[in-house]
Every structure is written in structure tokens, then in C-alpha cells.
Scaffold this active site. Sequence first.
Site, PDB file in Angstrom:
ATOM      1  NE  ARG A  51      33.270  89.052 -39.714  1.00 30.17           N
ATOM      2  CZ  ARG A  51      32.471  89.787 -38.962  1.00 30.17           C
ATOM      3  NH1 ARG A  51      32.975  90.743 -38.209  1.00 30.17           N
ATOM      4  NH2 ARG A  51      31.175  89.600 -38.957  1.00 30.17           N
ATOM      5  CE  LYS A 148      17.717  97.265 -52.759  1.00 30.77           C
ATOM      6  NZ  LYS A 148      16.356  97.356 -53.163  1.00 30.77           N
ATOM      7  CG  ASP A 177      18.459  97.965 -60.296  1.00 27.41           C
ATOM      8  OD1 ASP A 177      17.606  97.062 -60.204  1.00 27.41           O
ATOM      9  OD2 ASP A 177      18.186  99.157 -60.058  1.00 27.41           O
ATOM     10  CG  HIS A 178      17.142  92.210 -58.294  1.00 29.15           C
ATOM     11  ND1 HIS A 178      17.228  93.048 -57.219  1.00 29.15           N
ATOM     12  CD2 HIS A 178      15.868  91.777 -58.338  1.00 29.15           C
ATOM     13  CE1 HIS A 178      16.041  93.117 -56.645  1.00 29.15           C
ATOM     14  NE2 HIS A 178      15.204  92.354 -57.290  1.00 29.15           N
ATOM     15  CE  LYS A 182      12.378  92.019 -60.927  1.00 24.64           C
ATOM     16  NZ  LYS A 182      11.850  90.855 -60.244  1.00 24.64           N
ATOM     17  CD  GLU A 216       8.419  95.016 -52.474  1.00 20.24           C
ATOM     18  OE1 GLU A 216       9.269  94.128 -52.445  1.00 20.24           O
ATOM     19  OE2 GLU A 216       8.572  96.127 -51.940  1.00 20.24           O
ATOM     20  CG  ASP A 235      14.571  99.302 -50.342  1.00 19.97           C
ATOM     21  OD1 ASP A 235      15.753  98.899 -50.278  1.00 19.97           O
ATOM     22  OD2 ASP A 235      13.589  98.528 -50.375  1.00 19.97           O
ATOM     23  CG  HIS A 240      14.770  98.201 -57.837  1.00 17.77           C
ATOM     24  ND1 HIS A 240      15.997  97.679 -58.195  1.00 17.77           N
ATOM     25  CD2 HIS A 240      14.577  97.822 -56.558  1.00 17.77           C
ATOM     26  CE1 HIS A 240      16.504  97.024 -57.165  1.00 17.77           C
ATOM     27  NE2 HIS A 240      15.668  97.106 -56.161  1.00 17.77           N
ATOM     28  CE  LYS A 331       9.710  97.020 -48.504  1.00 19.89           C
ATOM     29  NZ  LYS A 331       9.827  95.987 -49.548  1.00 19.89           N
TER      30      LYS A 331
HETATM   31  P1  NAP Z   1      24.315  89.226 -44.258  1.00 23.12           P
HETATM   32  O1  NAP Z   1      23.354  88.089 -44.247  1.00 23.12           O
HETATM   33  O2  NAP Z   1      24.431  90.068 -43.043  1.00 23.12           O
HETATM   34  O3  NAP Z   1      25.747  88.625 -44.599  1.00 23.12           O
HETATM   35  C1  NAP Z   1      26.927  89.373 -44.493  1.00 23.12           C
HETATM   36  C2  NAP Z   1      28.092  88.504 -44.897  1.00 23.12           C
HETATM   37  O4  NAP Z   1      29.290  89.276 -44.780  1.00 23.12           O
HETATM   38  C3  NAP Z   1      28.281  87.267 -44.038  1.00 23.12           C
HETATM   39  O5  NAP Z   1      28.717  86.212 -44.855  1.00 23.12           O
HETATM   40  C4  NAP Z   1      29.384  87.696 -43.063  1.00 23.12           C
HETATM   41  O6  NAP Z   1      30.028  86.539 -42.579  1.00 23.12           O
HETATM   42  C5  NAP Z   1      30.262  88.544 -44.005  1.00 23.12           C
HETATM   43  N1  NAP Z   1      31.104  89.512 -43.322  1.00 23.12           N
HETATM   44  C6  NAP Z   1      30.725  90.406 -42.360  1.00 23.12           C
HETATM   45  N2  NAP Z   1      31.788  91.127 -41.953  1.00 23.12           N
HETATM   46  C7  NAP Z   1      32.848  90.699 -42.671  1.00 23.12           C
HETATM   47  C8  NAP Z   1      34.231  91.050 -42.693  1.00 23.12           C
HETATM   48  N3  NAP Z   1      34.737  91.992 -41.909  1.00 23.12           N
HETATM   49  N4  NAP Z   1      35.027  90.407 -43.561  1.00 23.12           N
HETATM   50  C9  NAP Z   1      34.542  89.428 -44.371  1.00 23.12           C
HETATM   51  N5  NAP Z   1      33.252  89.055 -44.396  1.00 23.12           N
HETATM   52  C10 NAP Z   1      32.419  89.670 -43.544  1.00 23.12           C
HETATM   53  O7  NAP Z   1      24.035  90.236 -45.468  1.00 23.12           O
HETATM   54  P2  NAP Z   1      23.242  89.935 -46.839  1.00 23.12           P
HETATM   55  O8  NAP Z   1      21.792  90.090 -46.578  1.00 23.12           O
HETATM   56  O9  NAP Z   1      23.741  88.679 -47.433  1.00 23.12           O
HETATM   57  O10 NAP Z   1      23.659  91.192 -47.719  1.00 23.12           O
HETATM   58  C11 NAP Z   1      24.913  91.319 -48.335  1.00 23.12           C
HETATM   59  C12 NAP Z   1      24.919  92.548 -49.241  1.00 23.12           C
HETATM   60  O11 NAP Z   1      23.904  92.395 -50.229  1.00 23.12           O
HETATM   61  C13 NAP Z   1      24.568  93.851 -48.523  1.00 23.12           C
HETATM   62  O12 NAP Z   1      25.264  94.897 -49.149  1.00 23.12           O
HETATM   63  C14 NAP Z   1      23.069  94.005 -48.765  1.00 23.12           C
HETATM   64  O13 NAP Z   1      22.672  95.346 -48.713  1.00 23.12           O
HETATM   65  C15 NAP Z   1      22.985  93.474 -50.173  1.00 23.12           C
HETATM   66  N6  NAP Z   1      21.650  92.960 -50.548  1.00 23.12           N
HETATM   67  C16 NAP Z   1      21.099  91.920 -49.873  1.00 23.12           C
HETATM   68  C17 NAP Z   1      19.859  91.442 -50.264  1.00 23.12           C
HETATM   69  C18 NAP Z   1      19.236  90.264 -49.576  1.00 23.12           C
HETATM   70  O14 NAP Z   1      18.161  89.828 -50.032  1.00 23.12           O
HETATM   71  N7  NAP Z   1      19.817  89.721 -48.532  1.00 23.12           N
HETATM   72  C19 NAP Z   1      19.178  92.032 -51.342  1.00 23.12           C
HETATM   73  C20 NAP Z   1      19.783  93.098 -52.012  1.00 23.12           C
HETATM   74  C21 NAP Z   1      21.017  93.541 -51.612  1.00 23.12           C
HETATM   75  P3  NAP Z   1      30.922  86.551 -41.234  1.00 23.12           P
HETATM   76  O15 NAP Z   1      30.103  87.197 -40.178  1.00 23.12           O
HETATM   77  O16 NAP Z   1      31.243  85.128 -40.982  1.00 23.12           O
HETATM   78  O17 NAP Z   1      32.114  87.327 -41.577  1.00 23.12           O
END
Ligand code: NAP
Length: 483
Positions: A51, A148, A177-178, A182, A216, A235, A240, A331
Site C-alpha cells: 500500500r 504459512k 513449506d520452506h 532445504k 531452536e 507453528d 514442518h 524454542k
Molecule cells: P509484514 O512485515 O507485516 O509485511 C506485510 C506486507 O503486506 C507489507 O509489505 C505491507 O505493506 C503489505 N500489506 C499490508 N496490508 C496490505 C494491503 N491491504 N494491501 C497490500 N499490501 C498490504 O509481514 P511479513 O513478516 O513479511 O509476512 C508476510 C507473510 O509471510 C505472512 O503471511 C506471514 O505469516 C508469512 N511468513 C513470514 C515469515 C517471516 O519470517 N517474516 C516467515 C514465514 C511466513 P503496506 O503496509 O505498505 O501495505
Amino acid sequence: MVSRVIPVDPFDLVIFGGTGDLARRKIIPGLFRRFLSGQLPADSRIIGAARSSMEPAEYKSLLEEAIKEFGGDEKSGADELAAFLNMIDYVAVDAVAGDGWDHLKSLMRDGVVRAFYFSVAPSLFGALADKLHEYAIATSESRIVVEKPFGHDLPTARALNAILAKHFDERQIYRIDHYLGKETVQNLMAIRFGNVLFEPLWNSHYVDHIQVTVAETVGVGGRGSYYDNSGAMRDMVQNHLMQLLCLIAMEPPNKFGADEVRDEKLKVIRALQPVDPHHIVRGQYDAGSEGPSYREDAENARSFTESFIAMKCHINNWRWAGVPFYLRTGKRLRSRSSEIAVVFKDLGHSIFEGDEARHRNILSIRLQPNEGIDLQMTIKEPGPGGMRLIDVPLDMTFADALGADVDDVPDAYERLIMDVIRGNQTLFMRGDEVEAAWEWTDPIIKGWEIRNDVPKLYEAGSAGPEDSMMLMHRDGRKWREIR
Ligand code: NAP
């Protein structure tokens, strides 16, 4: 010796959530490393979408910072980074509003692979799928990648599958599922099905039990509110550990094809027996020398969420009748180490006089650290003094066996994204697999809720609650050490 890089077809990859944590930490640095390896055709494009309103140049600087922070490649220079950033664009779109979608559509090219990475909260998956359809941005050949957690339980997973199925065929959906990306996990299949040695022994006649440990050292700080609503079962185990279990236990598929492999994995999940509640130990870390307690980290003084699980499972089929599978994850444990250990049965009879020790072959597949495989073998202790037997590891640490090139092996995310572009779903979860996994985990979680189960406390930096040791001791077995 390791990397034979085959370039993928040119693509347009749109990363929804392109400014988020996952994109900055994993997806973009991974793509950069694939670019450096020569796998990305120069006419491919990566389009960040979120956004926040920003110019493409601003987005490129954000990614430059991310690559520097989260690891591109020390060997790369400014020219390579500039060439990679040349492939990047940015569009401001809102998944739940009309802004930006016409612009995104105008950027899409014909004749290249179109992939859409949903790196946003799962609550936005439906809105994104609808928009891609409404604006005719996704074609029948486009692919979507979803992260996930895939659901919180069976009904929510079913609902998510239904939402995606409204506009996309199963062959277009890549559920990540990363763990499946691996290298060692894939090696598990290579070891089983690429050697004549193991498969004849891979059954209840020769295997005493199997242990899967994912330990972990990190706590839940930073993602406490998400984790507190989820716990180790949702989780880690439901996805996994379950995937690892499937690869260990499945029957040989008739070929290494996406549906052939996933059909066999599904049969394993469906054959899992409901787990006896006495065969599960839930734990929660207490404060210790390593840091604060779970409750402090999760900022919930009354939390009963588990940060540790140990359990004994059985697979109801001919191959695994009577063979326990012990799963353990947690953890803030003593060290960060993950391994699968196949513990073979004792010899029926020892011909060596005075040999009191119990000698066992153990095949251990290390996911981390020091990815590799070792096979514990019994040999004669060198020197005079008769036939005394000792156990020694036949060790194949990949970094030693494969030389310096092991650094060039793509990490899980890199490899999986390349599989999306190649259209290979083998290492992605199919919708029915995910649902079957929830069908098995839901009653376990429900049981805890009904009984108001309180997790056992364990000291941060330990190997988990004492009761998890007892789970093994009661069966005359012991966990392999978390080193
Ligand atoms: P995050 O840091 O909160 O990022 C969310 C992203 O979504 C931001 O780029 C945000 O940007 C965008 N967004 C939010 N609302 C939106 C909307 N209405 N329209 C378009 N874009 C929107 O989340 P994340 O940690 O990257 O995680 C993303 C996904 O990956 C989740 O499903 C999470 O469960 C999964 N995941 C993450 C990790 C990890 O290590 N981070 C690991 C495994 C899985 P704006 O606010 O500018 O829109």
C-alpha cells in the site's frame, strides 16, 4: 561440482507485501543470489507491491539495504547489484481497495511466466485473488505462492483453499513449506530412493524407531502476539515436522513427480493414528540464564501456549506397524540443531564373546548445523587385546564432501522460488495434504483446550521439560543429544 545452473524462463514476479519483513529478509536476497548465479534471465522483472506510496527508485534503495543487511553475496560488486536492481519495479496497490490495480495490469507482459507471491497476512489472500481475477491480471497459466500459516485449524484451512480455488486451479497454487526446500530434506529422498542400501531396511523389520528433532535457541520475542495464538503444534508440527515425517515414512512414488510424491505423502498423513494424550509433552520456557520467560516474551502473563512439544506417533500401515516416531521441537533450547535419526534394531545375536554393549546402526540426517548425513557403524576397536567393538560415525558433512561449492547451494527460499518459475510443484504442499494435517492435529489441540492443559515449564537453554525425557525412558529409549 555442486551447482549446475540452468537459467529459468523469463518471468514477471509480483511480490505482494514487497516491503514486508519476509520480502526483505528472504525473498529479495534469495532472488539476488539466484541472479548472481546466472539463473535469472536479464529480461525478467520483479515487481514489489504494497500500500505504501513510493517511487520505484525509493523501493530499490529499500531493497539495496535489505540485500546488504540480510545477505546477498560478499563476492558481488556494485555493478551486479545495479544490474539486479534494474529488474525491479514498484506499484502501490491495496488488496482491499481499487488503488493501483490498473497500473499493475499495464505492467504485465505477455509471453513470460507470471507469478504472484502473496507475502501478506493470510486474511488478504482472498482479496488479492479476487483482484487479480477482476482486473484480468492473472491468466490461467499464472502461478500464486502462498505463505504459512495456511489456516489455524481445519475449517480455516478449508476456507482458504476454497477462496483460492475460486480463481485458481490447484496446479497454479504453490503453498510454501520452506523445510521442503532445504537441501538435506531433499537428500532424504535421494538417500532413500537413489541407493540400494537403505530401502530394503526401511521398515518395521529393521527400524526400531525414528526421532525427528527441530531445536531452536531463539525465543518468541518479536512475534510473540502471533505465536501466542498459535504455539509449537500449529507453528511447527502441523507443517514442518509433518512434512519431514511424510518424507521419511512414505512409500516410493513411481517417479519424482509433483502428484506422485504428494499422493504418497498424503497417504502417510491419513495413516497417522490419533495420538494418546499421555504420549505428548507440552512445554513452555521459563526464565533462565539465556533470557526471559516465554510469558514475558509473549507479553501474556497468563499464557498456556506451548513453546515445546515432544510426542510419540504411530503410522497405521504395513511398513511401519509398531515403529514409534518421536517428534520434538521447541524454542529457547540448548542449541540450534535439527536432525532426523533412523535408529535401527539391535542385532538378534552377537557372535563376539564378552560383547555386552548394545550396538546399533543409526542413520542421522542433519538439517542444521553442518548439513550432512552420518551413519553410525560398529567396528573393531583398533589394536591388540581381542575383538572389542566400538561405534563410529561414517560422516558425510556436505561442506567437506562437496568442497567449497556448497556455499553456492541455494537456500530453501531461493530454490522454491525457482521451482515456482519452472512450474514444478513437487516441493509444495497440496491443498488436501494441508487439510489432512489439520484433521490430525485439531483433535490434539482441542483435547488440550477441553482439559485446560498447562504446559510444563522448562529452563531456557535446556533440552526441554523433564517429562519429555520420560516419554522416551518409559519405552527404554533416549533422545539423541541436542548438541
Ligand atoms: P509484514 O512485515 O507485516 O509485511 C506485510 C506486507 O503486506 C507489507 O509489505 C505491507 O505493506 C503489505 N500489506 C499490508 N496490508 C496490505 C494491503 N491491504 N494491501 C497490500 N499490501 C498490504 O509481514 P511479513 O513478516 O513479511 O509476512 C508476510 C507473510 O509471510 C505472512 O503471511 C506471514 O505469516 C508469512 N511468513 C513470514 C515469515 C517471516 O519470517 N517474516 C516467515 C514465514 C511466513 P503496506 O503496509 O505498505 O501495505
